[in-house]
Scaffold this motif. Structure first.
Motif, PDB file in Angstrom:
ATOM      1  N   GLY A   1       0.892  -1.141  -0.010  1.00  0.00           N
ATOM      2  CA  GLY A   1      -0.051   0.058   0.272  1.00  0.00           C
ATOM      3  C   GLY A   1       0.758   1.250   0.061  1.00  0.00           C
ATOM      4  O   GLY A   1       0.108   2.414  -0.037  1.00  0.00           O
ATOM      5  N   LEU A   2       2.184   1.289  -0.023  1.00  0.00           N
ATOM      6  CA  LEU A   2       3.109   2.384   0.142  1.00  0.00           C
ATOM      7  C   LEU A   2       3.588   2.338  -1.399  1.00  0.00           C
ATOM      8  O   LEU A   2       3.989   1.418  -2.273  1.00  0.00           O
ATOM      9  N   ARG A   3       4.033   3.739  -1.643  1.00  0.00           N
ATOM     10  CA  ARG A   3       4.649   3.901  -2.881  1.00  0.00           C
ATOM     11  C   ARG A   3       6.044   3.559  -2.939  1.00  0.00           C
ATOM     12  O   ARG A   3       6.755   3.321  -4.041  1.00  0.00           O
ATOM     13  N   PHE A   4       6.720   3.731  -1.746  1.00  0.00           N
ATOM     14  CA  PHE A   4       8.227   3.293  -1.827  1.00  0.00           C
ATOM     15  C   PHE A   4       8.534   2.619  -0.840  1.00  0.00           C
ATOM     16  O   PHE A   4       7.887   2.289   0.374  1.00  0.00           O
ATOM     17  N   ASP A   5       9.584   1.737  -0.557  1.00  0.00           N
ATOM     18  CA  ASP A   5      10.150   1.079   0.311  1.00  0.00           C
ATOM     19  C   ASP A   5      10.554   1.666   1.555  1.00  0.00           C
ATOM     20  O   ASP A   5      11.856   2.576   1.490  1.00  0.00           O
ATOM     21  N   PRO A   6      10.099   1.571   2.860  1.00  0.00           N
ATOM     22  CA  PRO A   6      10.372   2.377   3.834  1.00  0.00           C
ATOM     23  C   PRO A   6      11.477   1.754   4.610  1.00  0.00           C
ATOM     24  O   PRO A   6      12.094   2.239   5.635  1.00  0.00           O
ATOM     25  N   ILE A   7      11.633   0.441   4.639  1.00  0.00           N
ATOM     26  CA  ILE A   7      12.705  -0.318   5.297  1.00  0.00           C
ATOM     27  C   ILE A   7      14.008  -0.064   4.862  1.00  0.00           C
ATOM     28  O   ILE A   7      14.803   0.036   5.794  1.00  0.00           O
ATOM     29  N   ALA A   8      14.144  -0.025   3.860  1.00  0.00           N
ATOM     30  CA  ALA A   8      15.733   0.241   3.292  1.00  0.00           C
ATOM     31  C   ALA A   8      16.401   1.338   3.814  1.00  0.00           C
ATOM     32  O   ALA A   8      17.587   1.445   4.423  1.00  0.00           O
ATOM     33  N   PRO A   9      15.579   2.464   3.897  1.00  0.00           N
ATOM     34  CA  PRO A   9      16.309   3.787   4.350  1.00  0.00           C
ATOM     35  C   PRO A   9      16.524   3.550   5.905  1.00  0.00           C
ATOM     36  O   PRO A   9      17.667   4.159   6.450  1.00  0.00           O
ATOM     37  N   LEU A  10      15.692   2.819   6.639  1.00  0.00           N
ATOM     38  CA  LEU A  10      16.055   2.678   7.941  1.00  0.00           C
ATOM     39  C   LEU A  10      17.044   1.821   8.367  1.00  0.00           C
ATOM     40  O   LEU A  10      17.945   2.051   9.192  1.00  0.00           O
ATOM     41  N   VAL A  11      17.188   0.569   7.594  1.00  0.00           N
ATOM     42  CA  VAL A  11      18.251  -0.356   7.830  1.00  0.00           C
ATOM     43  C   VAL A  11      19.739   0.219   7.358  1.00  0.00           C
ATOM     44  O   VAL A  11      20.646  -0.159   7.809  1.00  0.00           O
ATOM     45  N   SER A  12      19.532   1.256   6.554  1.00  0.00           N
ATOM     46  CA  SER A  12      21.011   1.924   5.850  1.00  0.00           C
ATOM     47  C   SER A  12      21.233   3.041   6.488  1.00  0.00           C
ATOM     48  O   SER A  12      22.034   3.841   5.920  1.00  0.00           O
ATOM     49  N   SER A  13      20.580   3.597   7.403  1.00  0.00           N
ATOM     50  CA  SER A  13      20.510   4.834   7.877  1.00  0.00           C
ATOM     51  C   SER A  13      21.777   5.272   8.401  1.00  0.00           C
ATOM     52  O   SER A  13      22.247   6.436   8.901  1.00  0.00           O
TER      53      SER A  13
END
Length: 319
Positions: free
Chosen positions: A6-18
């Protein structure tokens, strides 16, 4: 993770690569089943929690750094609440850490025989700060402490007739000048609930494995959801904008803090207003994958990461 559809972009990748070790730890553990080889206690020795703990007093409290305009307000208790939020919510400290254990003893020394925690509002009842402290203590491992049970018993007795909570002094038409009054103002339970207060109290219920499944929590979560995008029942706190001003650790009641509690209590609860709230959040996702909003200033300058982590938790729990 079907909720990502339901989201346009993957939100997990920027969290784990922050590059933020605590954000990465929680994101990997909760969404990628990672961090298996990393102990949660590793977060306790990061620079920020170590810096916070350096300022802790010998009695377990943190000294308030600012001006103290109200003589009856326990500002050190307020500052302790703020720092406990950082240590528990961000860095996972539990009662096994001596700093957390000392802070818990300091906090619980403010418990009255009735069960509430008093001091931040002087000698006035405070269901929101009572519940705010209890939420953090439950998350820190005090679930079965009899003092926590006593606090929940008091919260049950302090409900309004409609099933929510309000500040007792507000139900009597009193303003903050009442905080300087030595006598305790009894509530008027016939007055309507305050969603700002109910949202904070509900966080304690959502954190507790037994109380989150009880009728009080379910009723209050339905009441809270019914008020999304509406002003509070008490006019001095009646800004609709409060719903879309965010902080982390959660402080006041906003869309994310409310959905966080509701998703722990009734993840199946779906109404036009909860759908609107989730759509509102989804519409504010940036191409980076992180979520944007009116983020209230925080002490450590990484609020968007924590805010985005909190939004992801909500989407992951709710269908």
């Amino acid at each position: 993770m079907t909720w990502l559809n339901g989201l346009r972009f993957d939100p997990i990748a920027p969290l784990v690569s922050s590059g933020h070790p605590a954000v990465r730890y929680w994101a990997e553990r909760e969404f990628l089943q990672g961090s298996a080889g990393t102990a949660e206690t590793a977060l306790w020795d990061l620079p920020i929690p170590r810096r916070i703990m350096r300022h802790q007093g010998p009695d377990g409290s943190w000294p308030y750094p600012g001006r103290r305009p109200r003589s009856r307000t326990d500002y050190d208790l307020l500052e302790t609440y703020r720092n406990l939020g950082f240590l528990v919510e961000m860095f996972g400290l539990t009662r096994e850490h001596p700093a957390l254990a000392a802070a818990a003893q300091y906090v619980l020394s403010h418990q009255t025989p009735e069960g509430d925690l008093r001091g931040i509002y002087g000698n006035q009842y405070s269901p929101n700060y009572t519940a705010g402290f209890i939420e953090l203590l439950v998350k820190a491992g005090y679930t079965d402490d009899p003092r926590v049970d006593l606090a929940f018993a008091w919260l049950e007795s302090a409900r309004q007739d409609d099933g929510g909570w309000a500040l007792p002094l507000r139900t009597r038409g009193r303003n903050l000048d009442a905080l300087d009054q030595s006598s305790t103002i009894a509530p008027d339970p016939t007055r309507p609930f305050s969603h700002l207060i109910t949202g904070v109290v509900l966080r304690a219920y959502a954190a507790h494995p037994r109380h989150r499944s009880g009728p009080s929590a379910r009723k209050a979560s339905e009441l809270l959801a019914s008020r999304f995008f509406e002003p509070d029942a008490y006019r001095d706190k009646g800004r609709i904008a409060d719903w879309t001003e965010f902080s982390f650790p959660f402080w006041m009641t906003d869309l994310v803090s409310a959905l966080d509690s509701i998703s722990n209590i009734q993840p199946e609860l779906t109404t036009k207003k909860t759908d609107r709230a989730r759509d509102w959040l989804a519409d504010r996702q940036e191409p980076s994958g992180l979520f944007a909003g009116h983020l209230l200033r925080d002490r450590f300058h990484d609020l968007q990461l924590w805010f985005s982590l909190a939004v992801c938790r909500v989407f992951a729990r709710m269908p």
